[in-house]
Design a protein around this motif. Structure first.
Motif, PDB file in Angstrom:
ATOM      1  N   GLY A 130       0.788  -1.229   0.000  1.00  0.00           N
ATOM      2  CA  GLY A 130       0.000   0.000   0.000  1.00  0.00           C
ATOM      3  C   GLY A 130       0.815   1.271   0.000  1.00  0.00           C
ATOM      4  O   GLY A 130       0.255   2.368   0.019  1.00  0.00           O
ATOM      5  N   SER A 131       2.143   1.127  -0.032  1.00  0.00           N
ATOM      6  CA  SER A 131       3.000   2.311   0.006  1.00  0.00           C
ATOM      7  C   SER A 131       3.387   2.822  -1.375  1.00  0.00           C
ATOM      8  O   SER A 131       4.159   3.772  -1.491  1.00  0.00           O
ATOM      9  N   VAL A 132       2.859   2.194  -2.435  1.00  0.00           N
ATOM     10  CA  VAL A 132       3.190   2.635  -3.796  1.00  0.00           C
ATOM     11  C   VAL A 132       2.613   4.028  -4.028  1.00  0.00           C
ATOM     12  O   VAL A 132       1.416   4.258  -3.809  1.00  0.00           O
ATOM     13  N   PRO A 133       3.436   4.996  -4.484  1.00  0.00           N
ATOM     14  CA  PRO A 133       2.936   6.358  -4.702  1.00  0.00           C
ATOM     15  C   PRO A 133       2.142   6.459  -6.004  1.00  0.00           C
ATOM     16  O   PRO A 133       2.715   6.425  -7.092  1.00  0.00           O
ATOM     17  N   VAL A 134       0.842   6.560  -5.908  1.00  0.00           N
ATOM     18  CA  VAL A 134      -0.014   6.650  -7.088  1.00  0.00           C
ATOM     19  C   VAL A 134      -0.978   7.829  -6.957  1.00  0.00           C
ATOM     20  O   VAL A 134      -1.215   8.347  -5.863  1.00  0.00           O
ATOM     21  N   SER A 135      -1.514   8.241  -8.105  1.00  0.00           N
ATOM     22  CA  SER A 135      -2.527   9.307  -8.142  1.00  0.00           C
ATOM     23  C   SER A 135      -3.258   9.192  -9.473  1.00  0.00           C
ATOM     24  O   SER A 135      -3.072   8.217 -10.210  1.00  0.00           O
TER      25      SER A 135
END
Length: 425
Positions: A130-135
């Protein structure tokens, strides 16, 4: 000669006769030193300054998302991809009428596809992270959207976007480089992770202003791509060591096959040299004062990253006793070989399957690494003539791919099992 009668019940109770099989010497530690070593410090330093490796290392090693465990692997992978976009731009901008644009485009398409597949494989392993940086934002700094709209590279750029869409289909997010993303997955914060503007700021090498040779830029970019993937491979190999020590063999097996694929990719990238104009390349060799001075001074040995990655790939053999769950016999007995045969005969147990996959992957890495150095020696002959290939420095390259197997215990186990099954029935 090894009497295998005492081992036959371990594999099958129905072995009809006693077998005598010649097998390699058993695995022993410590092992002899590897023939690979770096060139002279001055040569390595000149190579690093030419490629601006100190600045590149700062980009590869930067941690913008400290809680994201895959950042040290994915960041330099994306930066290698971004540098390859710059190579596409350089080829499309090359005004020389005599270069083979068609073959350049074909090979760059293949190399980019291989890299995107590697990136997708790395991303697929992030299940539940859940730490993957997404937007929902797309990249505004990558070169790929520009390539997809520039007249000279439009078709090429759109094909790469389609490849990203296709290869990232099993991942929970996509790269956000302008691909269609019909499924509406979140986009990776590509600009924050890759830092494409900082990667692009390293587009010129220190000789760009005073060497009038178009192949200078090609050589520079090709080796930046190679060094970036070597950095990825080094991080993967360190992670493999950690996973094996922690008995996470399934994770280690996934990573070891990524390392194998990187070695194969490096061969493909190195082969781009054959598309360089022969006269321009040899002129550049003189302009850059590239010459060999003796043993271990092949141009590839000036890369500390390559030497270290090769040593770490060879060092995977030291993890075999941990995987097999036995210690090396100090008397030189076939303890590892017997453990390997027992493991190969087991099926259906997840832990055993993971171990088999890992051991197979280790041997696949050995094969791919040796293939790289064999291909490199042939490439030297193609680019600089056979006289250059036959020098003492290239003899040290030959020693690498002519070394005996790094995994003699696994080799012996397979030799025995192959002989056993040839006598059954």
């Amino acid at each position: 000669m090894v009497d295998t009668d005492c081992k036959r019940k371990m594999v099958s109770p129905d072995l009809p006769t006693k077998l005598h099989v010649t097998i390699p010497s058993p695995f022993k530690l410590p092992v002899s030193s590897s023939p690979i070593s770096c060139s002279a410090p001055s040569s390595c330093s000149a190579y690093e300054l030419y490629l601006r490796l100190p600045e590149l290392r700062n980009l590869w090693s930067s941690r913008d998302f400290p809680h994201w465990s895959h950042e040290p692997i994915l960041k330099p992978s994306l930066q290698a991809l971004e540098i390859t976009f710059r190579l596409v731009l350089a080829v499309c901008s090359d005004a020389r009428p005599y270069i083979n644009h068609r073959e350049w485009n074909r090979r760059l398409d293949s190399i980019l596809t291989s890299q995107i597949k590697l990136v997708a494989a790395i991303c697929e392993d992030e299940e539940g992270d859940g730490s993957v940086p997404v937007s929902d934002k797309r990249s505004s700094l990558s070169l790929l959207p520009q390539l997809a709209t520039w007249r000279k590279s439009e078709a090429f750029g759109k094909k790469i976007l389609s490849t990203i869409d296709n290869e990232m289909r099993l991942c929970k997010y996509t790269l956000g480089l302008g691909e269609q993303n019909i499924s509406g997955k979140p986009n990776l914060l590509y600009d924050a992770v890759c830092r494409p503007n900082e990667v692009y700021s390293l587009k010129d090498n220190p000789y760009a202003d005073h060497i009038d040779n178009d192949e200078n830029q090609m050589l520079y970019i090709i080796h930046q791509i190679i060094e970036s993937w070597l950095h990825v491979s080094g991080n993967l190999l360190r992670r493999i060591d950690m996973c094996v020590d922690e008995r996470r063999f399934g994770e280690a097996s996934r990573d070891v096959y990524l390392v194998e694929r990187i070695w194969k990719l490096l061969i493909e990238v190195e082969d781009l040299h054959v598309l360089m104009d022969p006269e321009d390349f040899l002129k550049l060799k003189k302009q850059l004062h590239i010459k060999t001075t003796g043993k271990n001074d092949a141009f590839c040995f000036r890369s500390k990253g390559l030497v270290e990655t090769m040593k770490m790939s060879k060092g995977l053999r030291e993890k075999v006793p941990v995987v097999l769950g036995v210690e090396v016999d100090p008397t030189g007995g076939p303890r590892l070989q017997e453990a390997a045969m027992r493991l190969y005969s087991r099926k259906g147990d997840q832990c055993c399957d993971d171990k088999i996959h890992l051991l197979q992957g280790m041997q696949a890495v050995e094969a791919a690494a040796k293939r790289f150095f064999f291909a490199y020696k042939q490439l030297v002959a193609a680019m600089m003539g056979s006289a250059e290939m036959n020098t003492e420095c290239c003899d040290s390259v030959s020693q690498i791919f002519m070394e005996p197997t790094y995994f003699p215990s696994l080799d012996a186990a397979k030799t025995f099992l192959g002989e056993f099954w040839s006598h059954v029935g």
